[in-house]
Design a protein around this motif. Structure first.
Motif, PDB file in Angstrom:
ATOM      1  N   LEU A  20       0.854  -1.203  -0.162  1.00  0.00           N
ATOM      2  CA  LEU A  20       0.041   0.119  -0.373  1.00  0.00           C
ATOM      3  C   LEU A  20       0.721   1.266   0.070  1.00  0.00           C
ATOM      4  O   LEU A  20       0.473   1.929  -0.491  1.00  0.00           O
ATOM      5  CB  LEU A  20      -0.525  -0.300   1.228  1.00  0.00           C
ATOM      6  N   LYS A  21       2.146   1.016   0.674  1.00  0.00           N
ATOM      7  CA  LYS A  21       3.338   2.386   1.207  1.00  0.00           C
ATOM      8  C   LYS A  21       3.629   2.419  -0.621  1.00  0.00           C
ATOM      9  O   LYS A  21       3.913   3.645  -1.069  1.00  0.00           O
ATOM     10  CB  LYS A  21       3.823   2.298   2.112  1.00  0.00           C
ATOM     11  N   ASN A  22       4.415   1.477  -0.948  1.00  0.00           N
ATOM     12  CA  ASN A  22       5.428   1.433  -2.259  1.00  0.00           C
ATOM     13  C   ASN A  22       4.251   2.116  -3.828  1.00  0.00           C
ATOM     14  O   ASN A  22       4.403   3.018  -4.605  1.00  0.00           O
ATOM     15  CB  ASN A  22       5.239   0.204  -2.702  1.00  0.00           C
ATOM     16  N   PHE A  35      -6.244   2.279   7.367  1.00  0.00           N
ATOM     17  CA  PHE A  35      -6.932   2.103   6.217  1.00  0.00           C
ATOM     18  C   PHE A  35      -7.570   0.882   5.678  1.00  0.00           C
ATOM     19  O   PHE A  35      -8.601   0.627   5.130  1.00  0.00           O
ATOM     20  CB  PHE A  35      -5.604   2.431   4.521  1.00  0.00           C
ATOM     21  N   LEU A  36      -6.605   0.131   6.119  1.00  0.00           N
ATOM     22  CA  LEU A  36      -7.882  -1.532   5.876  1.00  0.00           C
ATOM     23  C   LEU A  36      -8.977  -1.159   6.764  1.00  0.00           C
ATOM     24  O   LEU A  36      -9.541  -2.609   6.675  1.00  0.00           O
ATOM     25  CB  LEU A  36      -6.682  -2.706   6.473  1.00  0.00           C
ATOM     26  N   GLN A  37      -8.881  -0.742   7.841  1.00  0.00           N
ATOM     27  CA  GLN A  37     -10.262  -0.976   9.053  1.00  0.00           C
ATOM     28  C   GLN A  37     -11.351  -0.094   7.647  1.00  0.00           C
ATOM     29  O   GLN A  37     -12.496  -0.678   7.378  1.00  0.00           O
ATOM     30  CB  GLN A  37      -9.927  -0.574   9.818  1.00  0.00           C
ATOM     31  N   ASP A  38     -10.841   1.629   7.292  1.00  0.00           N
ATOM     32  CA  ASP A  38     -12.228   1.544   6.207  1.00  0.00           C
ATOM     33  C   ASP A  38     -12.265   1.354   5.271  1.00  0.00           C
ATOM     34  O   ASP A  38     -13.435   1.498   4.783  1.00  0.00           O
ATOM     35  CB  ASP A  38     -11.607   2.931   6.843  1.00  0.00           C
ATOM     36  N   ILE A  49      -7.263  -7.786   6.425  1.00  0.00           N
ATOM     37  CA  ILE A  49      -7.539  -6.490   7.079  1.00  0.00           C
ATOM     38  C   ILE A  49      -5.994  -6.132   8.087  1.00  0.00           C
ATOM     39  O   ILE A  49      -6.200  -5.604   8.695  1.00  0.00           O
ATOM     40  CB  ILE A  49      -8.856  -6.245   8.103  1.00  0.00           C
ATOM     41  N   ARG A  50      -4.984  -7.363   7.621  1.00  0.00           N
ATOM     42  CA  ARG A  50      -4.517  -7.393   8.324  1.00  0.00           C
ATOM     43  C   ARG A  50      -3.255  -6.470   7.388  1.00  0.00           C
ATOM     44  O   ARG A  50      -2.740  -7.275   6.213  1.00  0.00           O
ATOM     45  CB  ARG A  50      -4.023  -8.612   8.534  1.00  0.00           C
ATOM     46  N   ARG A  51      -2.710  -5.862   7.815  1.00  0.00           N
ATOM     47  CA  ARG A  51      -1.053  -5.059   7.497  1.00  0.00           C
ATOM     48  C   ARG A  51      -0.042  -5.709   6.931  1.00  0.00           C
ATOM     49  O   ARG A  51       0.797  -5.461   5.969  1.00  0.00           O
ATOM     50  CB  ARG A  51      -0.603  -3.758   7.806  1.00  0.00           C
ATOM     51  N   GLY A  52       0.183  -7.082   7.960  1.00  0.00           N
ATOM     52  CA  GLY A  52       1.238  -7.883   8.081  1.00  0.00           C
ATOM     53  C   GLY A  52       1.170  -8.980   7.124  1.00  0.00           C
ATOM     54  O   GLY A  52       1.893  -9.383   6.769  1.00  0.00           O
ATOM     55  N   GLU A  62      -7.617  -6.634  -4.957  1.00  0.00           N
ATOM     56  CA  GLU A  62      -8.426  -5.283  -5.322  1.00  0.00           C
ATOM     57  C   GLU A  62      -8.701  -4.316  -4.433  1.00  0.00           C
ATOM     58  O   GLU A  62      -9.253  -4.269  -3.188  1.00  0.00           O
ATOM     59  CB  GLU A  62      -9.572  -6.282  -5.423  1.00  0.00           C
ATOM     60  N   ILE A  63      -8.498  -3.119  -4.982  1.00  0.00           N
ATOM     61  CA  ILE A  63      -8.497  -1.744  -3.974  1.00  0.00           C
ATOM     62  C   ILE A  63     -10.397  -0.826  -4.838  1.00  0.00           C
ATOM     63  O   ILE A  63      -9.462  -0.666  -5.710  1.00  0.00           O
ATOM     64  CB  ILE A  63      -7.658  -0.981  -3.428  1.00  0.00           C
ATOM     65  N   PRO A  64     -11.554  -1.278  -4.808  1.00  0.00           N
ATOM     66  CA  PRO A  64     -12.116  -0.547  -5.118  1.00  0.00           C
ATOM     67  C   PRO A  64     -11.311   1.135  -5.652  1.00  0.00           C
ATOM     68  O   PRO A  64     -12.036   1.642  -6.770  1.00  0.00           O
ATOM     69  CB  PRO A  64     -13.384  -0.551  -4.238  1.00  0.00           C
ATOM     70  N   SER A  65     -10.990   2.093  -5.091  1.00  0.00           N
ATOM     71  CA  SER A  65     -10.644   3.112  -5.075  1.00  0.00           C
ATOM     72  C   SER A  65      -9.291   3.458  -6.215  1.00  0.00           C
ATOM     73  O   SER A  65      -9.380   3.894  -6.383  1.00  0.00           O
ATOM     74  CB  SER A  65     -10.465   4.029  -3.550  1.00  0.00           C
TER      75      SER A  65
END
Length: 76
Positions: A20-22, A35-38, A49-52, A62-65
């Protein structure tokens, strides 16, 4: 409507938060949790929902936005 999947090449294992950062989806790694919660983020069709969470070769994110992305590990 044609769906475009962006291929993302990585050399080593990468976590969802690093991805997500890259890709500029978030500004800092610390924002990943919120971000993953929202936002709805799917990996291979399942909500994550796990960033790790480790991303593997061929995983479809897939990220709709933001769009769809496929992870490609580079061979040495």
């Amino acid at each position: 409507m044609k769906i475009v999947i962006q291929d993302i090449s990585v050399e080593d294992d990468i976590t969802l938060g690093q991805f997500l950062k890259n890709e500029g989806v978030i500004g800092t790694g610390g924002q990943a949790k919120w971000f993953l919660q929202d936002e709805e983020v799917l990996i291979n069709g399942e909500r994550e929902i796990r960033r790790g969470k480790k991303l593997h070769d061929g995983d479809l994110i897939e990220i709709p936005s933001e769009g769809q992305f496929r992870i490609n590990h580079q061979s040495e």
